[in-house]
Design an enzyme around this catalytic site. Structure first.
Site, PDB file in Angstrom:
ATOM      1  N   ASP A  80       0.821  -1.205   0.000  1.00 36.39           N
ATOM      2  CA  ASP A  80       0.000   0.000   0.000  1.00 36.39           C
ATOM      3  C   ASP A  80       0.858   1.260   0.000  1.00 36.39           C
ATOM      4  O   ASP A  80       1.831   1.363   0.760  1.00 36.39           O
ATOM      5  CB  ASP A  80      -0.897  -0.023   1.248  1.00 36.39           C
ATOM      6  N   HIS A 130       4.585   5.304  -2.082  1.00 35.13           N
ATOM      7  CA  HIS A 130       5.098   6.660  -2.242  1.00 35.13           C
ATOM      8  C   HIS A 130       5.338   7.321  -0.886  1.00 35.13           C
ATOM      9  O   HIS A 130       6.037   8.333  -0.810  1.00 35.13           O
ATOM     10  CB  HIS A 130       4.131   7.511  -3.071  1.00 35.13           C
ATOM     11  N   GLU A 157       0.982  -0.018  -4.908  1.00 33.08           N
ATOM     12  CA  GLU A 157       0.272   1.248  -5.114  1.00 33.08           C
ATOM     13  C   GLU A 157       1.321   2.336  -4.970  1.00 33.08           C
ATOM     14  O   GLU A 157       2.014   2.392  -3.946  1.00 33.08           O
ATOM     15  CB  GLU A 157      -0.830   1.446  -4.082  1.00 33.08           C
ATOM     16  N   HIS A 189      -7.632   4.457 -14.246  1.00 32.13           N
ATOM     17  CA  HIS A 189      -8.930   4.585 -13.580  1.00 32.13           C
ATOM     18  C   HIS A 189      -9.433   6.015 -13.643  1.00 32.13           C
ATOM     19  O   HIS A 189     -10.608   6.264 -13.958  1.00 32.13           O
ATOM     20  CB  HIS A 189      -8.841   4.156 -12.122  1.00 32.13           C
ATOM     21  N   ASP A 216     -10.658   2.201  -2.521  1.00 33.02           N
ATOM     22  CA  ASP A 216     -10.383   3.642  -2.433  1.00 33.02           C
ATOM     23  C   ASP A 216     -11.376   4.450  -3.251  1.00 33.02           C
ATOM     24  O   ASP A 216     -11.943   5.442  -2.781  1.00 33.02           O
ATOM     25  CB  ASP A 216      -8.969   3.938  -2.947  1.00 33.02           C
ATOM     26  N   ASN A 237     -13.773   6.241  -0.707  1.00 33.41           N
ATOM     27  CA  ASN A 237     -13.349   7.608  -0.418  1.00 33.41           C
ATOM     28  C   ASN A 237     -14.293   8.650  -1.008  1.00 33.41           C
ATOM     29  O   ASN A 237     -13.989   9.845  -1.003  1.00 33.41           O
ATOM     30  CB  ASN A 237     -11.911   7.834  -0.912  1.00 33.41           C
TER      31      ASN A 237
END
Length: 599
Positions: A259, A262, A292, A314, A381, A385
C-alpha cells in the site's frame, strides 16, 4: 545496506519445540524488559547488543503473554502472531506448522493469468464466511482474490489500514488457522490469493513503539499519518521484510500488494524486500508482488515488482464515465480521452508531466509490458473515499459502464474488480472504523472536513449528512448483495467476457506489446496490441453520446461487440454511442513449403 547480522534476531515469539519458545523484542529505549505471562509470573528478559532483549521460556503454543517495559507499562508483542481479543489483549504464542494443508502442492498461477477481485473479509463475515463467496468468483472467471489488510487493528470494524500489529491476523475475523483455511479453500478452487500490506505507517490507536523503540520512526520526515518509518535501521527493515516472508511462507499467500509506497521514503527498502522474497522462496512458486505508488516509478516494475495499480487509467475512465472533475480528478479534467489513450498505449498517463499542483510526476513507462499495469474501474479507495460510497452503477450511463467493463476485461492489462461488481451490487462501500472517545470524534470530523473543498459539501450543514465512520451502520450497509434485477445479467456479461479473455487473450499475453492508441473523438479511442502469437488485438471504445467515425482497419474477426450489430457484409463505418468493439486480425497464412523444404 547490509543483510541481517548475528546481532539481530527475528522479532516476536518463535517456538523452538513443543514446550519452549524464544521471545525477542527490539527495545533500544527501554532500561529493562520482562515477559509477563497470563498466570501472573514475570520473567526478566536478557539484554543483547543493539537494543535487543531475549528470553527462552517454557511456553507452549497457546501461551498468553505481554512485554513489561521498565516496570511501567505492559504492551503487546509488536510481532504478535495472534491476539487474544483486541489490541489491548495479550499476545498468543502460535505454532506456525500446526495447520494441515489440504493443497500442499499448490504453486500458484502465472501473473498473466491474473483476474483479481478485491475483497474485504470483514463485511463478508470473517475468514470462514468469506469462503462461501469463492466458488461464485471462480465460476465467474475470476482467478485471484486480493484481501484488504488483515493486520490487527483496534475494534472489530475497520478497512484495515489502521493496523498496529502487522504479524497478527485480525482476531475479530477468526483465528490464524481460519485464515489459512480460507487460503487453502481458494487454492482448491484454483484461485490465487494476494494480501494488501501496509508498510508505510502504523495506526493511531494501540501503537506503543514510541514508548520503547523510537528508532522505528524518523521525526525529520513525515507522512500523512505522522513520523515516517525509518527503514535505514536494520531491525526496522527486517521487521517488515520478515513480515512479508511470514505471509508468503506460513500462510501461503501467493503475493502481496504494498500500500502507498510513495509514503516510504527509501526505494532501496522496496528493492531489498523484493530481492529477499524472490531469493528465499521456492523458485517453483508463482509469487506476485504489486504496488500502489502515486510516484509512478516505472523503474520498480522493470525487475523487482510485477505490476502497479494504475490510478491514471482509472481516473481517466472515471472522468469520461461520470464527468466528475473535482479533487484528484482535476488532473484529468482537460484531456481525459488523450490520457486514457496514453495509458492504453504506454501504461501511465503521467510519465514526468506536471500535475495540477505544478509537480512533475512519474517516469517513462512505454517500454513496460501491458501486464505491468493493473487496470480497474472501482476499488476500495475509489468507492469508499466518496462521501457516500456510491458505486459506478449509480454514477455512469449503464451501457457506457458495460462498454468500459469490456475494455477492462479484454485489454491486455491485468484487470481488478471490487467485490460486488460482477453482480451489480447496489450497496455502497463506506469508510468505517470502530474507534472510541476523542479519536472517534477526530476521525468523524476529519472525514467530513475532507470534503469541504467539494462544491456539494461547501455548506457545513451538508457535511453533517456524511455517514459517521464509527457508526455500526456504516459497516453493515457496506455488505455487498446481488441486485435482484441486474445481478444475473451482469454476471452473465462478466462470465462471457472472462471466457473470451481466457480463450483468446490470456494464452498469448506473454510477449504482448502495444502498437499505439488513437483518439477518435472526445470519449472515443482505438487501441491496438500485438499479442505474443503475432495477432493484433484491437479495441475501439466510445464512451460518448454521439456516433464516432471508426479508424480504417485490416480485416478482422469480432471477438465482442456492444451493442450487438446484425451480421453485415462489411464492418460498420462508425461506432455507436456508448459502444465497444473488440476484434482480432485474421491469423497470417502459413507460408507454402518449397520443393527443397519438402526434400
Amino acid at each position: 545496506m547490509s543483510l541481517r547480522t548475528q546481532e539481530t534476531w527475528p522479532h516476536g515469539a518463535v517456538p523452538l519445540d513443543a514446550e519452549r519458545t524464544r521471545f525477542t523484542l527490539w527495545a533500544p529505549d527501554a532500561r529493562q524488559v520482562s515477559l509477563e505471562l497470563a498466570d501472573g509470573s514475570s520473567l526478566p528478559m536478557l539484554p543483547r547488543a543493539d537494543g535487543w532483549f531475549m528470553i527462552v521460556g517454557r511456553c507452549p503454543p497457546g501461551t498468553r503473554y505481554r512485554f513489561g517495559i521498565d516496570n511501567d507499562v505492559q504492551v503487546p508483542d509488536p510481532a504478535s502472531r495472534a491476539q487474544d481479543g483486541d489490541i489491548d489483549g495479550p499476545s498468543v504464542v502460535t505454532d506456525p506448522q500446526a495447520y494441515s494443508w489440504r493443497h500442499p502442492h499448490w504453486r500458484g498461477r502465472p501473473w498473466h493469468e491474473a483476474v483479481i477481485c478485491e475483497l474485504h473479509v470483514g463485511v463478508l463475515g470473517g475468514y470462514r464466511a468469506a469462503e462461501h463467496y469463492l466458488p461464485h468468483l471462480a465460476e465467474t472467471g475470476i482467478t485471484a482474490i486480493e484481501l484488504m489488510p488483515l493486520a490487527q487493528f483496534p475494534g472489530a470494524r475497520n478497512w484495515g489500514y489502521d493496523g498496529v500489529l502487522p504479524y497478527a491476523p485480525q482476531a475479530s475475523y477468526g483465528s490464524p488457522d481460519d485464515l489459512k483455511h480460507l487460503i487453502d479453500c481458494a487454492h482448491g478452487l484454483g484461485l490465487a490469493v494476494l494480501l494488501d500490506v501496509v508498510y508505510n505507517h502504523f495506526g493511531p490507536d494501540g501503537n506503543y513503539l514510541h514508548r520503547y523503540a523510537r528508532g522505528f520512526f524518523r521525526e525529520d520526515r513525515h507522512t500523512p499519518w505522522g513520523a515516517a518509518i525509518d527503514f535505514r535501521r536494520r531491525p526496522v527493515r527486517d521487521f517488515f521484510i520478515d513480515n512479508a516472508l511470514m505471509w508468503l511462507q506460513e500462510y501461503r499467500f501467493d503475493g502481496l500488494r504494498l500500500d502507498a509506497v510513495h509514503a516510504i521514503d527509501d526505494p532501496d527498502f522496496l528493492v531489498e524486500l523484493a530481492r529477499q522474497v524472490r531469493g528465499r522462496l521456492d523458485p517453483a512458486r508463482h509469487i506476485w508482488l504489486t504496488l500502489e505508488n502515486e510516484h509512478n516509478q516505472a523503474s520498480l516494475l522493470e525487475r523487482h515488482y510485477d505490476a502497479q495499480w494504475n490510478d491514471d487509467g482509472h481516473n481517466a475512465l472515471h472522468v469520461l464515465l461520470t464527468g466528475e472533475t473535482e479533487a484528484y480528478y482535476a488532473d484529468f479534467a482537460e484531456r481525459p480521452t488523450e490520457q486514457l489513450a496514453r495509458c492504453l498505449a504506454q501504461g501511465f498517463a503521467y510519465q514526468g508531466q506536471r500535475n495540477r499542483h505544478g509537480n512533475a510526476r512519474g517516469e517513462p513507462s512505454g517500454h513496460l509490458p501491458p501486464s505491468a499495469f493493473v487496470l480497474f474501474l472501482q476499488n476500495h479507495d475509489q468507492i469508499g473515499n466518496r462521501a457516500f460510497g456510491e458505486r459506478l452503477r449509480h454514477l455512469a450511463e449503464p451501457q457506457a459502464l458495460q462498454a468500459a467493463t469490456a475494455l477492462l476485461l479484454l485489454a491486455p492489462m491485468i484487470p481488478l474488480l471490487f467485490m460486488g461488481d460482477e453482480v451489480a451490487a447496489p450497496q455502497p462501500f463506506l469508510f468505517f472504523t470502530s474507534h472510541h472517545g476523542e479519536l472517534a470524534d477526530a476521525v468523524r470530523e476529519g472525514r467530513r472536513n475532507e470534503f469541504a473543498a467539494f462544491g456539494a459539501f461547501a455548506d457545513p450543514r451538508k457535511r453533517e449528512r456524511i455517514p459517521d465512520p464509527n457508526a455500526p451502520s456504516s459497516f453493515l450497509d457496506s455488505r455487498p448483495q446481488a441486485d435482484p434485477a441486474l445481478g444475473e445479467p451482469t454476471r452473465a456479461l462478466y462470465r462471457r467476457l472472462l471466457h473470451l479473455r481466457q480463450a483468446h487473450i490470456v494464452p498469448h499475453l506473454p510477449g504482448t506489446t502495444a502498437l499505439g492508441a488513437e483518439v477518435l473523438a472526445p470519449g472515443a479511442v482505438c487501441a491496438r496490441w500485438r499479442l505474443g502469437n503475432g495477432r493484433e488485438l484491437r479495441i475501439e471504445l466510445n464512451l460518448g453520446a454521439g456516433e464516432v467515425e471508426r479508424a480504417p482497419a485490416a480485416p478482422s474477426s469480432v471477438l465482442f461487440e456492444l451493442p450487438q450489430r446484425a451480421p453485415e457484409g462489411s464492418a460498420p463505418a462508425t461506432l455507436a454511442p456508448y459502444s465497444v468493439r473488440v476484434s482480432l486480425d485474421a491469423p497470417a497464412p502459413m507460408p507454402a513449403l518449397s520443393e527443397s523444404a519438402h526434400e
